[in-house]
Enzyme design. Structure first.
Site, PDB file in Angstrom:
ATOM      1  N   ASP A  65       0.769  -1.257   0.000  1.00 30.40           N
ATOM      2  CA  ASP A  65       0.000   0.000   0.000  1.00 30.40           C
ATOM      3  C   ASP A  65       0.800   1.308   0.000  1.00 30.40           C
ATOM      4  OD1 ASP A  65      -1.486  -2.132   0.885  1.00 30.40           O
ATOM      5  OD2 ASP A  65      -2.152  -1.182   2.730  1.00 30.40           O
TER       6      ASP A  65
ATOM      7  N   GLU B 213     -10.196  -2.519   4.595  1.00 24.87           N
ATOM      8  CA  GLU B 213      -8.862  -1.980   4.826  1.00 24.87           C
ATOM      9  C   GLU B 213      -8.774  -0.563   4.244  1.00 24.87           C
ATOM     10  OE1 GLU B 213      -6.175  -6.014   4.771  1.00 24.87           O
ATOM     11  OE2 GLU B 213      -6.469  -5.103   2.826  1.00 24.87           O
TER      12      GLU B 213
HETATM   13  C1  FRU Z   1      -3.719  -3.626   2.868  1.00 21.62           C
HETATM   14  C2  FRU Z   1      -3.071  -4.087   4.157  1.00 21.62           C
HETATM   15  C3  FRU Z   1      -3.422  -3.141   5.268  1.00 21.62           C
HETATM   16  C4  FRU Z   1      -2.278  -3.328   6.226  1.00 21.62           C
HETATM   17  C5  FRU Z   1      -1.117  -3.547   5.293  1.00 21.62           C
HETATM   18  C6  FRU Z   1      -0.076  -4.485   5.818  1.00 21.62           C
HETATM   19  O1  FRU Z   1      -3.118  -4.106   1.727  1.00 21.62           O
HETATM   20  O2  FRU Z   1      -3.461  -5.423   4.440  1.00 21.62           O
HETATM   21  O3  FRU Z   1      -4.679  -3.365   5.845  1.00 21.62           O
HETATM   22  O4  FRU Z   1      -2.068  -2.208   7.039  1.00 21.62           O
HETATM   23  O5  FRU Z   1      -1.648  -4.056   4.088  1.00 21.62           O
HETATM   24  O6  FRU Z   1       1.036  -4.528   4.995  1.00 21.62           O
END
Ligand code: FRU
Length: 493
Positions: free
Chosen positions: A24, A207
């Site tokens: 992300d 998320e």
């Molecule tokens: C989204 C996610 C978030 C988390 C991160 C962990 O892709 O799963 O919810 O903070 O990636 O790398």
């Protein structure tokens, strides 16, 4: 240019880390002429692992300078996704000598607590910068500022300033809903409300939320758009980002939207959020997404690095009939990468000539293509993007199904081999002409914008060599392709 950026499949005009794993985008903010991009980063491996915040900066959102990772795991856990705000009024009291404090909120993820089956393994912590975002100190030694009330998934804080209430707002993804908290000083947080949305039969874990205040068209009417990324059960399987249009009073988000709307109808645009602190007179809403999908992200066939971001996009909101529509547009600044336009004569296809390769060149595999289908009575028409090996990415309009379809199943061995990952993606599209298509093609991705961003379809693919030719086709009737323009694009590296 870094030799790393010559590797097979390496995006030429998209951001990717020099090496190792990225997911992300995090902590997007603009400050003193620089756009900051942080990202979920594992500096030691090409697969997901102990998460850090990688960091890059840009003056134009096109060319990026790599910075040292900003945040590393500590006793409170890994550094998961989050956001950054500029504390102009020094509400936190962390400013010193007129230096405006910059606050980074992230989820501290404790693997040991998770393994002990505790529910509160994700807490929200903060770091701050007193040098305009270049170096960061963890607040209270990384101890959380917002403790988990006992919700298994409780993460990805998106913080912004809400001036009517003079409070910071924090959105959190909490499993099957969004939790909203607020704070006067950015340190002590109070619970406000939850947002669930209509119940779906199958929904993934929520998320990376964001809440965007957007004008409706060119009016002075504003709506709030809630972005929610769901890591499974996207429209074509795997992860995807949906949105809800509604209102926000400083404590509660409400929406009467009943249907599910997606930001993108391809497989590879996830966890996109917006840049904070864009100057008010500019007011643009800018986002970037992770150009990958949890369904297969850890297996993609790249060697030293894994994952790229989408191009930065500007979002706009429109009201069409009884529905709000979130549109995405590639940012204007990308035009600076254009080599001289290559104009192509109009192409009329159907009987007796159903297809024509109208372009072949050493495009270096990174290019932009735009065209208008002025009219068509064909059952199917579209484009094949191909290389000399015959790997072909297809963009098609199916007039009887009234769908725009992207198909990467013949565009290289990775997705053709991987069964359901290779399924076409589509978006409903009632027949109407002219139809405008705009494509950004890189060494391992195609971003399609339909009718000036009314729909976006982002897909990765892994062709054995980059795409150098374009063929148009029209089956079961005639189609007129006009205003065809190709721009080879310079590398940003
Ligand atoms: C989204 C996610 C978030 C988390 C991160 C962990 O892709 O799963 O919810 O903070 O990636 O790398």
């Amino acid at each position: 240019s870094e030799p790393a950026y010559q590797e097979q499949y390496r995006p030429q005009f998209h951001f990717s880390p020099i090496a190792n794993w990225m997911n992300d985008p995090n902590g997007l903010f603009f400050h003193k002429g620089n756009y900051h991009l942080f990202y979920q980063y594992n500096p030691d491996s090409t697969i997901w692992g102990p998460m850090h915040w990688g960091h890059a900066t840009s003056g134009d959102l096109v060319h990026w300078e790599h910075q040292a990772p900003a945040l590393s795991p500590d006793a409170a856990g890994m550094i998961f996704s989050g956001s950054v705000v500029v504390d102009h009024q020094n509400t936190s009291g962390l400013g010193q000598n007129d230096q405006v404090p910059i606050l980074a909120y992230y989820t501290a993820h404790r693997m040991d607590w998770e393994q002990d089956h505790r529910l509160d393994f994700q807490n929200q912590a903060m770091a701050f910068s007193l040098d305009d975002g270049l170096s960061w100190e963890k607040y209270n030694h990384g101890h959380p500022v917002l403790f988990n009330p006992g919700i298994k998934d409780f993460r990805d804080p998106k913080v912004f300033w809400h001036s009517p209430t003079q409070r910071w707002i924090m959105l959190l993804a909490a499993g099957d809903h969004i939790a909203i908290w607020n704070s006067g000083n950015g340190i002590d947080w109070d619970y406000c409300s939850d947002f669930y949305g209509p119940k779906l039969e199958a929904d993934g874990v929520w998320e990376c939320p964001d809440l965007l205040k957007m004008p409706v068209g060119n009016t002075q009417t504003y709506k709030y758009v809630l972005l929610v990324s769901v890591n499974a059960y996207g429209p074509f399987g795997g992860s995807a980002t949906k949105y809800f249009v509604g209102d926000f009073d400083g404590r509660t988000f409400t929406s009467d939207q009943q249907n599910t709307l997606w930001v993108d109808y391809g497989k590879d645009n996830y966890a996109g959020v917006s840049w904070n602190n864009i100057p008010r007179e500019d007011g643009r809403l800018l986002t970037i997404g992770w150009m990958n999908n949890w369904e297969y992200a850890q297996n993609t066939p790249t060697e030293r690095w894994r994952s790229a971001m989408t191009v930065p996009k500007r979002l706009s909101l429109e009201k069409a009939a009884n529905q709000y529509l979130l549109k995405s547009h590639p940012i204007e600044a990308l035009k600076s990468l254009r080599e001289e336009a290559i104009a192509v004569a109009d192409v009329r296809l159907g009987h007796p000539a159903p297809q024509q390769q109208f372009f072949t060149n050493d495009l270096s595999g990174a290019f932009e293509l735009s065209l208008t289908i002025m009219e068509s009575d064909a059952q199917q028409f579209g484009l094949w993007l191909h290389n000399v090996q015959g790997d072909t990415f297809q963009v098609m309009y199916n007039a009887s199904e009234q769908k725009i379809i992207t198909d990467r199943s013949k565009a290289g061995t990775f997705f053709s081999r991987e069964g359901f990952y290779s399924k076409p993606t589509f978006v409903e599209w009632p027949k109407r002409y002219p139809l405008k298509l705009h494509l950004l093609v890189d060494w391992s991705s195609v971003e399609l914008f339909v009718q000036n961003g009314e729909k976006a379809m982002t897909n990765t693919f892994y062709p054995s060599t980059a795409i150098t030719s374009i063929t148009a086709f029209s089956h079961g009737g005639n189609s007129a392709f006009e205003n065809i323009e190709v721009f080879p694009l310079k590398s940003i590296w």
